[in-house]
Design an enzyme around this catalytic site. Sequence first.
Site, PDB file in Angstrom:
ATOM      1  N   ASP A 295       0.868  -1.176   0.000  1.00 21.08           N
ATOM      2  CA  ASP A 295       0.000   0.000   0.000  1.00 21.08           C
ATOM      3  C   ASP A 295       0.910   1.233   0.000  1.00 21.08           C
ATOM      4  O   ASP A 295       1.400   1.676   1.041  1.00 21.08           O
ATOM      5  CB  ASP A 295      -0.896  -0.026   1.233  1.00 21.08           C
ATOM      6  CG  ASP A 295      -1.884   1.128   1.275  1.00 21.08           C
ATOM      7  OD1 ASP A 295      -1.662   2.129   0.567  1.00 21.08           O
ATOM      8  OD2 ASP A 295      -2.874   1.040   2.020  1.00 21.08           O
TER       9      ASP A 295
ATOM     10  N   ARG B 113      -0.093   4.348   2.247  1.00 20.80           N
ATOM     11  CA  ARG B 113       0.185   4.130   3.666  1.00 20.80           C
ATOM     12  C   ARG B 113       1.679   4.217   3.960  1.00 20.80           C
ATOM     13  O   ARG B 113       2.132   5.020   4.786  1.00 20.80           O
ATOM     14  CB  ARG B 113      -0.346   2.763   4.080  1.00 20.80           C
ATOM     15  CG  ARG B 113       0.220   2.219   5.387  1.00 20.80           C
ATOM     16  CD  ARG B 113       0.017   0.711   5.432  1.00 20.80           C
ATOM     17  NE  ARG B 113       0.534   0.125   6.645  1.00 20.80           N
ATOM     18  CZ  ARG B 113       1.764  -0.365   6.790  1.00 20.80           C
ATOM     19  NH1 ARG B 113       2.638  -0.265   5.795  1.00 20.80           N
ATOM     20  NH2 ARG B 113       2.140  -0.929   7.925  1.00 20.80           N
TER      21      ARG B 113
ATOM     22  N   GLY C 284       3.334  -2.138  17.737  1.00 16.85           N
ATOM     23  CA  GLY C 284       2.804  -2.998  16.681  1.00 16.85           C
ATOM     24  C   GLY C 284       3.714  -2.937  15.468  1.00 16.85           C
ATOM     25  O   GLY C 284       3.272  -2.676  14.349  1.00 16.85           O
TER      26      GLY C 284
ATOM     27  N   ASP D 232       5.870  -6.083  19.219  1.00 18.68           N
ATOM     28  CA  ASP D 232       4.737  -6.725  18.544  1.00 18.68           C
ATOM     29  C   ASP D 232       4.510  -8.076  19.202  1.00 18.68           C
ATOM     30  O   ASP D 232       5.466  -8.767  19.551  1.00 18.68           O
ATOM     31  CB  ASP D 232       5.019  -6.913  17.053  1.00 18.68           C
ATOM     32  CG  ASP D 232       3.750  -7.060  16.236  1.00 18.68           C
ATOM     33  OD1 ASP D 232       3.530  -6.226  15.334  1.00 18.68           O
ATOM     34  OD2 ASP D 232       2.969  -7.986  16.497  1.00 18.68           O
TER      35      ASP D 232
ATOM     36  N   GLU E 258       1.056  -4.008  27.030  1.00 16.76           N
ATOM     37  CA  GLU E 258       0.469  -3.789  28.347  1.00 16.76           C
ATOM     38  C   GLU E 258       1.118  -4.621  29.452  1.00 16.76           C
ATOM     39  O   GLU E 258       0.989  -4.278  30.635  1.00 16.76           O
ATOM     40  CB  GLU E 258      -1.041  -4.095  28.311  1.00 16.76           C
ATOM     41  CG  GLU E 258      -1.869  -3.089  27.532  1.00 16.76           C
ATOM     42  CD  GLU E 258      -1.846  -3.323  26.030  1.00 16.76           C
ATOM     43  OE1 GLU E 258      -2.570  -2.613  25.307  1.00 16.76           O
ATOM     44  OE2 GLU E 258      -1.107  -4.215  25.563  1.00 16.76           O
TER      45      GLU E 258
ATOM     46  N   GLU F 118       1.165   2.263  13.260  1.00 11.41           N
ATOM     47  CA  GLU F 118       0.120   2.199  12.233  1.00 11.41           C
ATOM     48  C   GLU F 118      -0.999   1.363  12.840  1.00 11.41           C
ATOM     49  O   GLU F 118      -1.048   0.156  12.685  1.00 11.41           O
ATOM     50  CB  GLU F 118       0.676   1.574  10.950  1.00 11.41           C
ATOM     51  CG  GLU F 118      -0.234   1.753   9.754  1.00 11.41           C
ATOM     52  CD  GLU F 118      -1.266   0.651   9.620  1.00 11.41           C
ATOM     53  OE1 GLU F 118      -2.304   0.724  10.326  1.00 11.41           O
ATOM     54  OE2 GLU F 118      -1.026  -0.269   8.840  1.00 11.41           O
TER      55      GLU F 118
ATOM     56  N   GLU G 282     -10.591  -3.035  15.352  1.00  8.49           N
ATOM     57  CA  GLU G 282      -9.412  -3.662  15.959  1.00  8.49           C
ATOM     58  C   GLU G 282      -9.075  -3.055  17.313  1.00  8.49           C
ATOM     59  O   GLU G 282      -8.408  -3.676  18.119  1.00  8.49           O
ATOM     60  CB  GLU G 282      -8.159  -3.592  15.063  1.00  8.49           C
ATOM     61  CG  GLU G 282      -8.265  -4.365  13.775  1.00  8.49           C
ATOM     62  CD  GLU G 282      -6.974  -4.353  12.988  1.00  8.49           C
ATOM     63  OE1 GLU G 282      -5.908  -4.066  13.570  1.00  8.49           O
ATOM     64  OE2 GLU G 282      -7.020  -4.629  11.785  1.00  8.49           O
TER      65      GLU G 282
ATOM     66  N   SER H 154      -3.928   0.430  22.779  1.00 12.25           N
ATOM     67  CA  SER H 154      -2.502   0.257  23.080  1.00 12.25           C
ATOM     68  C   SER H 154      -1.733   1.561  22.921  1.00 12.25           C
ATOM     69  O   SER H 154      -0.760   1.803  23.638  1.00 12.25           O
ATOM     70  CB  SER H 154      -1.899  -0.823  22.172  1.00 12.25           C
ATOM     71  OG  SER H 154      -2.475  -2.089  22.459  1.00 12.25           O
TER      72      SER H 154
ATOM     73  N   HIS I 103      -5.314  -0.105   1.276  1.00 12.80           N
ATOM     74  CA  HIS I 103      -5.764  -1.433   1.697  1.00 12.80           C
ATOM     75  C   HIS I 103      -6.923  -1.355   2.695  1.00 12.80           C
ATOM     76  O   HIS I 103      -7.586  -2.357   2.963  1.00 12.80           O
ATOM     77  CB  HIS I 103      -4.600  -2.233   2.291  1.00 12.80           C
ATOM     78  CG  HIS I 103      -4.244  -1.870   3.688  1.00 12.80           C
ATOM     79  ND1 HIS I 103      -3.519  -0.738   3.991  1.00 12.80           N
ATOM     80  CD2 HIS I 103      -4.507  -2.471   4.877  1.00 12.80           C
ATOM     81  CE1 HIS I 103      -3.355  -0.671   5.298  1.00 12.80           C
ATOM     82  NE2 HIS I 103      -3.939  -1.711   5.860  1.00 12.80           N
TER      83      HIS I 103
END
Length: 519
Positions: free
Chosen positions: A227, A230, A254, A276, A304, A319, A328, A333, A467
């Site tokens: 993408d 992005r 992430g 991640d 966390e 992202e 989601e 987070s 996307h």
Amino acid sequence: MKDTEIKDITKEKDEARKDSEAAQTDSSSEEDDYEDIDDDDDDEQMDEGEEPTTCLFCEEVFPLIATAIDHLDTRHKVNLAYLKKKFHMDQYSFIKLVNCIRANKISAETLLSTEQTFWDDEKYLKPKEYEPWLCYDYDVLKTDGTEVQPSVPELLQQIAEQAKLLQQANEDMERMRSDYKELLQKVHGDKESKPAGDAVPRNNPNWDKEYFNSYSHFGIHHEMLSDKVRTSTYRSALLENKAAVNGKAVLDVGCGTGILSIFASQAGAARVVGIDNSDIVYTAMDIVRKNKVQNVQLVKGRLEDTELPEAKYDIIISEWMGYFLLYESMLDSIIYAREHHLNPNGIILPSRCTLSILGYGNDTLYAEQVEFWSDVYNVNMIDLQKKSIEEPLMEVVDAQFMLTEPEQIANFDMMTVDLNYPNFTHHFNLKVTKPGRLTAFVGYFDTFFDMPAAVMFSTSPTETSTHWKQTVFFIEQPKEVKEGEIISGKIVSRRHKEDVRALNVEIEVFGRKQKYMVV
């Protein structure tokens, strides 16, 4: 004693001596025979391995198979002892390997890159023709001194097995807690206070398992990285603002494949930590190493409940956006990271996001997705039509079917947003820009990086597709609208009570309420 007796004794001694000499001669002859046999064995041993041997991967021929084995190691980097230990190979496995290489012209590079024994088929026990490789005793290969570093797939398999055991232990603990609570209730009655119904559920490890597993697959990362809107926007936000990034500590929440962490390093960050909880992070670690990025450290775990290498960071980048922006709930987070890991005067990238809707009328799309159920190969499946409406369609829509101006329904500033962000109500008034049959409302979002060199991207139907596509909320009864008309209504968003990463959306318009679930 008589002479005749003396002669007889002498005769007997002579015969005994002759017999002894004959026996010794026979014995010596037999020993010579055995020595000849031993000499033949020695000759055979000397001859063994001295047949001309052609390399498995090139045309070079060697007088000894031992020399050919050394050639494999030095020229083609194929170490048979390493293969033996890595794949637990026996004599038959090597025979299959040799025949497989010959039959399929396997290259050394292919063999070195494989993580599976593709030569295991029994058909490879049958050679095309004899060659010394098939008679070599591979059991003599020494593997004790060969260090085999586990590959990423092998590590992932070990981790998966450990995770399975841990999950089983967690389930056992949950059952024990449940049994204990039931026992207490029987003894003391149900005196435990119940949690407030409006409490915001922080991401739960058990609920998150499927979510993180979905990001372990490479397909989703290919989709995101390809993408261009992005990925290039994030890259521009960092590289076009090097002065704001230079010397800073950056936290990538992430991190996935680690691309944003690498961009931050390229922009001059002093130190970058990416985290991640998906298994893709192990591949990302290899990517960082192969690209020789020295100041990026990647960590596996949930933000966390994971201790980071550093407690505070100057920049948090992520992202986190999902379909219809909020699906989601990864923004949870980001809020946690801001509360616990952002330095005073630190920044979050992206800085803010807005959510908008517009009126849409594409009869062909409506027929394909909704009216389709009224006649499916002459079978009435109208009962599924309602279900098809309740689940919004993620689709790149054609801007020519936009019937109204867009209207912003929510604005999220990363420095102030709280955990109640999925729960909002907006009264909209959409101005019709051209007449038509309104069949749906379309949702999209815009993302802003408020930096000295500001950049942004939009998922609007009028912009280059991403996307994330757009979110199409079909209505049960399409409505004819006229240019200049104002469509008034209300949209309500709520966090789903059972699946905290999903959204319940309700649109009230034209005197009707339509409920949706964004999953």
